[in-house]
Enzyme design. Structure first.
Site, PDB file in Angstrom:
ATOM      1  N   ASP A 188       0.581  -3.007   4.903  1.00  0.00           N
ATOM      2  CA  ASP A 188       1.540  -3.567   3.950  1.00  0.00           C
ATOM      3  C   ASP A 188       2.808  -2.731   3.966  1.00  0.00           C
ATOM      4  OD1 ASP A 188       3.014  -4.600   1.895  1.00  0.00           O
ATOM      5  OD2 ASP A 188       1.356  -4.673   0.459  1.00  0.00           O
ATOM      6  N   HIS A 193       7.374  -0.211  -1.735  1.00  0.00           N
ATOM      7  CA  HIS A 193       6.476   0.933  -1.866  1.00  0.00           C
ATOM      8  C   HIS A 193       6.972   2.183  -1.137  1.00  0.00           C
ATOM      9  CE1 HIS A 193       3.865  -2.053  -3.572  1.00  0.00           C
ATOM     10  NE2 HIS A 193       3.887  -2.750  -2.452  1.00  0.00           N
ATOM     11  N   ILE A 208       6.857   2.053  -6.059  1.00  0.00           N
ATOM     12  CA  ILE A 208       5.584   1.979  -6.767  1.00  0.00           C
ATOM     13  C   ILE A 208       4.430   1.942  -5.767  1.00  0.00           C
ATOM     14  CG2 ILE A 208       6.617   0.817  -8.754  1.00  0.00           C
ATOM     15  CD1 ILE A 208       5.407  -1.811  -7.720  1.00  0.00           C
ATOM     16  N   GLY A 211      -0.527  -2.383  -5.315  1.00  0.00           N
ATOM     17  CA  GLY A 211      -1.620  -2.799  -6.193  1.00  0.00           C
ATOM     18  C   GLY A 211      -2.963  -2.741  -5.485  1.00  0.00           C
TER      19      GLY A 211
END
Length: 285
Positions: A188, A193, A208, A211
């Site tokens: 990903d 990120h 961040i 998830g």
């Protein structure tokens, strides 16, 4: 309208071959925090190829490494700004234990499109089979801000009643400053990120954590704490992403033991237990 629900639902499924090997599994396990302490026999099950057990959440990155969130955004009828996209939830059903290496066929399609008013939710379903039959089914719920309001079906509620009583177990897991940079090597590469400028454009002070990285960290904590370290006991795993995690923070993971399932709630310890994962269930044998 950037999302054409009828076109997305009518699109032909995409089918392709995926492969993975022990190196992919080892990298994923390191990306979700395995290997601390490095010589702990329980951790070596995740980090040493001669003893390797596969954490079931590896299914979210196996093969091409492109998660449902990314593949769903490239489907017909979907044309949205990546900065408006959040991963709303994830569910995984295991049909049998994951092998440490393999070749399989993955079939992906948009299974549902929901109109939440101020947002749209896409459900990207990926079904994976190999020569011996079904392996797993993944559903990624993709939340797209500002794309609702066309009068479509609202969809079911995923909210559950809170678990009763005090948790049976509570553990904490520290997130390394470079955790997102390591995890993204499993596939990903969303700049949200890693790139501070992109993160600010998306409304965050800094990049961040994925998830799905929190998802994997949490499943590992449940397996290690309540399932005797036995990854083969996991039958299904579902969560709703309720808030963000920043690298460097500490996850507080609360677990309530049931007869055939563990209820879980995850929060950011340093931010007054701000919710991170909610409505989380690990079904097991």
């Amino acid at each position: 309208m950037p999302i054409d629900a009828a076109k997305a639902l009518a699109a032909e499924p995409r089918t392709g071959e995926i492969t993975w090997d022990r190196k992919d599994v080892l990298l994923y396990h390191l990306g979700v925090g395995a290997g601390v302490p490095a010589t702990d026999p329980d951790e070596l099950r995740y980090t040493l190829e001669s003893r390797l057990h596969v954490l079931p959440s590896f299914a979210t990155v196996a093969g091409s490494g492109s998660p449902g969130v990314i593949s769903g955004l490239s489907m017909p009828g979907v044309d949205v700004d990546l900065a408006r996209v959040l991963h709303g939830g994830q569910s995984l059903t295991l049909h049998r234990p994951l092998p440490a290496e393999g070749t399989a066929t993955a079939t992906g399609r948009i299974a549902a499109v929901y109109d939440k008013g101020k947002a749209a939710v896409l459900v990207m379903r990926t079904e994976v089979t190999d020569a011996d039959g079904p392996l797993w089914t993944n559903d990624a719920q993709i939340f797209v801000r500002g794309e609702g309001g066309w009068g479509g079906e609202r969809g079911p509620s995923t909210r559950l009643d809170p678990p009763a009583g005090d948790p049976d177990k509570t553990v904490e897991r520290h997130i390394r400053e470079d955790q997102a940079l390591l995890y993204r090597l499993s596939g990903d590469r969303n700049p949200l990120h890693a790139d501070p400028d992109f993160a600010r454009a998306a409304g965050f002070d800094r990049p961040i954590l994925h998830g799905l990285c929190t998802y994997g960290i949490t499943l590992k904590a449940v397996v290690d704490t309540l399932l005797d370290g036995d990854v083969t006991r996991v039958r299904a795993y579902a969560t709703r992403f309720a808030g963000v995690v920043f690298p460097g923070e500490t996850l507080r993971i609360r677990m309530w033991r049931g007869e055939a399932a563990v209820r879980v709630a995850v929060s950011a310890a340093e931010r007054a237990d701000a919710p991170v994962l909610a409505d989380t269930i690990v079904e097991h044998s």
